[in-house]
Design an enzyme around this catalytic site. Structure first.
Site, short mmCIF file in Angstrom:
data_model
loop_
_atom_site.label_atom_id
_atom_site.label_comp_id
_atom_site.label_asym_id
_atom_site.label_seq_id
_atom_site.Cartn_x
_atom_site.Cartn_y
_atom_site.Cartn_z
N PRO A 153 0.83 -1.20 0.00
CA PRO A 153 0.00 0.00 0.00
C PRO A 153 0.87 1.27 0.00
O PRO A 153 2.05 1.19 0.34
CB PRO A 153 -0.79 -0.09 1.31
N PRO A 154 0.31 2.40 -0.36
CA PRO A 154 1.08 3.64 -0.38
C PRO A 154 1.63 3.99 1.00
O PRO A 154 0.98 3.74 2.00
CB PRO A 154 0.06 4.69 -0.82
N THR A 175 4.16 2.81 2.70
CA THR A 175 4.71 1.80 3.60
C THR A 175 6.23 1.73 3.51
O THR A 175 6.85 0.92 4.18
CB THR A 175 4.15 0.41 3.27
N GLY A 176 6.83 2.57 2.67
CA GLY A 176 8.28 2.65 2.65
C GLY A 176 8.92 1.93 1.48
O GLY A 176 10.09 1.54 1.58
N THR A 193 9.70 3.19 -1.59
CA THR A 193 10.75 4.04 -2.12
C THR A 193 11.93 4.10 -1.16
O THR A 193 13.08 4.01 -1.56
CB THR A 193 10.19 5.45 -2.37
N HIS A 228 -26.91 10.48 15.91
CA HIS A 228 -26.25 9.55 14.98
C HIS A 228 -24.97 8.98 15.61
O HIS A 228 -24.78 7.77 15.68
CB HIS A 228 -25.93 10.30 13.68
N GLU A 229 -24.14 9.87 16.12
CA GLU A 229 -22.87 9.40 16.68
C GLU A 229 -23.07 8.60 17.95
O GLU A 229 -22.39 7.60 18.17
CB GLU A 229 -21.93 10.60 16.94
N ASP A 271 -21.30 5.24 6.06
CA ASP A 271 -21.49 4.07 6.93
C ASP A 271 -22.06 2.91 6.12
O ASP A 271 -21.61 1.77 6.25
CB ASP A 271 -22.49 4.40 8.04
#
Ligand code: ADP
Ligand code: MG
Ligand code: ZN
Length: 632
Positions: free
Chosen positions: A211-212, A214-215, A217, A435-436, A512
């Site tokens: 995934p983007p 994550t190291g 490069t 809602h919350e 949701d």
């Protein structure tokens, strides 16, 4: 080098053509200004000429297309006897001249001189050739000119690790398997002889997948830093240009350079930009010639270099491995794939330690707690988190980063920046509050170990009007069916609260519902958790591993099965909805209490929240029951 010497010949021809062209050009220019004897004759108006003809004063006339030259029979003293005028379209002129006995003649139709013909036929093509050669030379990079048109030259930057900015494996944490795999590559680059002697084939390509953030490069740079060889870094998107063929030329150029610097590493970031599956985009009008050619060139180049003791290793990185063309993953190309995944608890702690080292930390800061609360964060998020915390501390003139800063930074990274400026209408605020609280109560009662840590109705980020923060209590890799059902119910808790309290629903629950449906679909399609459909994976794996919903391709199933899957997903969500409704009806008093409180304070968290939620009760009918039948 042979290539470079050959370039001298076109070079000489170029300058000869150039000289000839300039000569012609100069001649052409001056031919217009060459002194023309006709111009020395004084010009008079046409009307004067006619008058003089009528007066019988004209002896003879010589008529050409652009002038009439005539001689007067008796010119006044001191003035010229030969005059010229510009002809106008006058059909009666010959008659008139004849009547007056003027001797006249016309010039034969003008024939373009040989010289003019030559100019008009030879010069334009010459200009064309010279311009072409000029651009071709520039773009070959022969003269080293780096003009805007050097579109076939690779844009790769050579990253030369110097002592200070050198990245090593010590700078990368939490991805131990990937590090282990890559240290082998470092070994190849340092001592290729050892591998060659024994007859082992040195891998040509290594693909970092994850995934983007994550190291990936960072890891590639660390490989370069550890092995101490030149490192060419280029992004896949930099190959692709407007011009078809430019990308392929760039690939060629890149490998040409790399071979000269071998042993070395070529790092192609975002490989998916060129490596997308060739069959995948059939519908695209005009096709993807450019990308395809670039990819083919890359494949050719990777097959091409075979030097044993001077290895060129290609490291690619992508977060969409499933879109890559199968040809890229064949042996001899990117045959090694290294998974660089999001770090686990201990990995997150080590990454936090790396970055905490770079800021001033107050004594007693507990990084363990932060690591625990950041499940799912990638390395880049953690780096960002520490920096945010430092910014927060600096803003209030503190000299060190405290636990509270880190906690707030987590929320910032999770939910975007706090935006108190966004004002909700009072009735909207009430809806958001219920809602919350709905999420919180259902979430509290559901199994799964995630505890509700905070409810807030302060709008955050781009779209969230309020949020309920759930923190997992322990690192979890597996979720049971009950956990997932609980998650769906929790997600539906917000909407259910709106239904229970207001009897109507708003648009606020869209996200949701999206997430709840995704979970239900995965339960049926990916995890085989449906009783009626059995332990089959109906989703083709791969589609949505890293970037979420990358179009969820379903295995080929019969129509009946497709209907059954849809019904099963529907029934999972419906059941969770029923449970959420039951829980909220059973805790109506508590719902009102907490909602009133949060409307007043905007945020409830910590012990206060724990205390409030502890008085919630699980109603009988919300415990796990048989599936609710869904009308077909
Ligand atoms: P990717 O290429 O996988 O998208 P990057 O390597 O560009 O991610 O990571 C961006 C930044 O995040 C790095 O420069 C580094 O500061 C930090 N980072 C990411 N992963 C790690 C890690 N595993 N260890 C240390 N720092 C990391
Ligand atoms: Mg990257
Ligand atoms: Zn919600």
């Amino acid at each position: 080098m042979a290539l470079r010497q050959d370039e001298n010949k076109p070079n000489r021809r170029f300058s000869i053509i150039n000289l000839v062209l300039i000569g012609f050009g100069v001649l052409l220019l001056f031919s217009n200004f060459l002194p023309n004897p006709a111009n020395q004759v004084p010009r008079v108006p046409y009307s004067l000429f006619i008058d003089q003809v009528n007066d019988g004063n004209v002896k003879r006339a010589f008529i050409t297309q652009d002038q009439i030259r005539y001689e007067l029979s008796n010119a006044p003293e001191g003035s010229p006897s030969v005059l010229a005028t510009t002809p106008i379209f006058d059909m009666e002129l010959p008659q008139r001249l004849e009547q007056k006995g003027v001797e006249f003649a016309a010039a034969p139709p003008k024939r373009p001189s040989f010289f003019t013909t030559l100019l008009s036929w030879v010069v334009p093509p010459l200009i064309f050739i010279v311009v072409l050669q000029f651009f071709a030379r520039r773009s070959m990079g022969g003269g080293g000119a780096q003009g805007a048109l050097s579109f076939t030259k690779s844009k790769a930057r050579v990253y030369v690790p110097d002592e200070e900015s050198r990245v090593t494996f010590a700078d990368v944490a939490g991805v131990d398997e990937a590090k282990a795999e890559l240290s082998e590559i470092v070994d190849f680059l340092k001592t290729p002889e050892r591998y060659v002697e024994i007859g082992a084939r040195i891998p040509k390509g290594v693909l970092l997948v994850g995934p983007p953030g994550t190291g990936k490069t960072l890891l590639a740079k660390a490989v370069a830093g550890e092995s101490g060889v030149p490192f060419f870094i280029i992004s896949g998107s930099e190959f692709v240009e407007l011009f078809v063929g430019a990308g392929a030329a760039r690939v060629r150029d890149l490998f040409e350079q790399a071979k000269q610097k071998a042993p070395c590493i070529i790092f192609i970031d975002e490989l998916d930009a060129i490596g997308k599956s060739r069959g995948g985009s059939m519908g695209v009008v005009g096709g993807n010639d450019e990308r395809e050619q670039t990819l083919n060139q890359l494949l050719t180049e990777m097959d091409g270099f075979t030097s044993k003791d001077k290895p060129v290793i290609v490291v690619g990185a992508t977060n969409q491995p499933e879109t890559l063309d199968a040809a890229l993953l064949r042996p001899g190309r990117f045959d090694r794939q290294v998974l660089v995944d999001r770090p686990d608890l201990s990995g997150r702690k080590t990454i936090l330690e790396i970055y905490a080292d770079k800021v001033k930390l107050a004594p007693g800061v507990d990084l363990d707690k932060i690591a625990q609360a950041t499940s799912g964060f990638a390395g880049a998020d953690l780096a960002n988190l520490v920096n945010e915390a430092a910014l927060l501390a600096a803003r209030v003139m503190r000299t060190s980063v405290e636990q509270g800063d880190l906690n707030e930074a987590i929320e910032r990274v999770v939910a975007g920046l706090e935006k108190r400026s966004r004002v909700l209408q009072d009735d909207e605020k009430r809806v958001v509050a219920y809602h919350e609280v709905g999420h919180a109560i259902v979430g509290h009662l559901m199994p799964g170990g995630a505890k509700v840590a905070k409810i807030s109705i302060v709008p955050r980020g781009m779209s969230a009007l309020g949020y309920t923060l759930q923190l997992p209590q322990e690192e979890r890799f597996l979720n049971s069916k009950e956990d997932l059902e609980g998650q769906i119910a929790t997600l539906l808790g917000g909407r259910s609260a709106e239904e229970v309290v207001f009897g109507e629903i708003t648009t606020g629950a869209a996200n949701d519902l999206q997430r709840a449906t995704d979970i239900a679909e995965q339960m049926v399609g990916t995890y085989g958790m449906s009783d009626t459909l059995g332990p089959l994976a109906y989703d083709k794996q791969g589609g949505s591993r890293f970037l979420g919903n990358g179009g969820n391709p379903r295995r080929v199933v019969s129509d009946a099965t497709a209907v059954a899957i849809d019904r099963e997903v529907r029934s999972l969500v419906d059941r969770a909805h029923e449970r959420a409704l039951a829980i909220l009806k059973g805790n109506r008093g508590l719902l009102e209490d907490i909602a009133a409180k949060i409307l007043e304070k905007e945020v409830i968290e910590g012990d206060e929240l724990k205390h409030l939620l502890s008085s919630s009760v699980m109603p009988e009918d919300a415990a796990f029951t048989e599936p609710v039948p869904v009308p077909a």
